[in-house]
Design an enzyme around this catalytic site. Structure first.
Site, PDB file in Angstrom:
ATOM      1  N   ASP A 147       0.836  -1.202   0.000  1.00  0.00           N
ATOM      2  CA  ASP A 147       0.000   0.000   0.000  1.00  0.00           C
ATOM      3  C   ASP A 147       0.869   1.250   0.000  1.00  0.00           C
ATOM      4  O   ASP A 147       0.584   2.232  -0.693  1.00  0.00           O
ATOM      5  CB  ASP A 147      -0.902  -0.031   1.234  1.00  0.00           C
ATOM      6  N   GLU A 181      -2.021  -5.353  -3.596  1.00  0.00           N
ATOM      7  CA  GLU A 181      -1.036  -4.589  -2.825  1.00  0.00           C
ATOM      8  C   GLU A 181       0.103  -5.493  -2.359  1.00  0.00           C
ATOM      9  O   GLU A 181       1.281  -5.086  -2.380  1.00  0.00           O
ATOM     10  CB  GLU A 181      -1.711  -3.922  -1.633  1.00  0.00           C
TER      11      GLU A 181
END
Length: 229
Positions: A49, A121
């Site tokens: 992320d 992610e």
């Protein structure tokens, strides 16, 4: 460690050959399948992320050198949000390679937006740890592709824009009503109606209430703006 055939195919779609294949295995392993000798992808998701955020921040600054922070922030949010990550995951058929526990698999986990977004992610983090930031950056920019240049439309929050339109005309905020919910629990479809005080309405359906509300607001906003022009 040798990758299975499905993960070799995923590696090809990512455009990256892993020197440490175990990173890709961990990136596609959901907590429902983790065990003593098998790590899940949650820590990689956390790292990915942040890598994605830096890549997108750089890309947006390069894309529009005159944009203000107020203009960049919603574009950034649109590019890194879970829905976008899940869309990219579907684009590369990431769901086919997810390692899930039986219960998660039976409930349609391979299609769940949250699981796909988290895994995307985690895959970014796996590439970052395997080959460094520049390689991860190149992959992200390739996979996100035209989304970066066309993010302006996606970044506009239709619900907020419709509320501002109503307030500018001394109307109360629009109201949203769930008309129906269809499909199984793991893949619901919501039908939402938005209504203005003057009686104008619009409907939309989507896989989450939030998406359906946004879609309904976008449709009604386009209608009222067209009528006003």
């Amino acid at each position: 460690m040798k990758l299975s055939a499905d993960l070799q195919a995923l590696s090809t779609r990512l455009g990256h050959r892993f020197e440490r294949p175990e990173l890709l295995v961990r990136a596609v392993t959901h907590s429902s399948r983790a065990g003593v000798n098998r790590e899940d992808n949650q820590r990689l998701e956390f790292l990915g992320d942040r890598v994605l955020g830096l890549v997108m921040a750089e890309a947006l600054l390069a894309e529009d050198k005159g944009a203000s922070e107020g203009q960049l922030a919603p574009r950034f949010n649109a590019l890194v949000r879970k829905e976008t990550c899940a869309d990219v995951a579907r684009q590369i058929d990431l769901g086919d390679s997810l390692k899930l526990g039986r219960s998660e698999m039976m409930s349609g986990g391979r299609r769940k937006q949250a699981l796909l977004g988290d895994a995307m992610e985690a895959v970014i983090a796996a590439v970052y740890l395997d080959a460094g930031f520049d390689t991860a950056k190149d992959m992200v920019l390739r996979l996100w592709g035209d989304r970066i240049g066309s993010v302006e439309d996606d970044a506009r929050d239709a619900k907020t824009a419709l509320q501002e339109w109503a307030q500018a005309r001394a109307m109360p905020p629009p109201s949203y009503r769930e008309l129906s919910r269809e499909g199984p629990d793991h893949a619901p479809v919501f039908v939402i109606e938005v209504r203005l005080e003057d009686g104008q309405t619009a409907k939309a359906k989507a896989g989450s209430k939030r998406q359906a509300e946004q879609a309904a607001a976008k449709t009604l906003l386009a209608t009222v703006e067209k009528n006003a022009s």
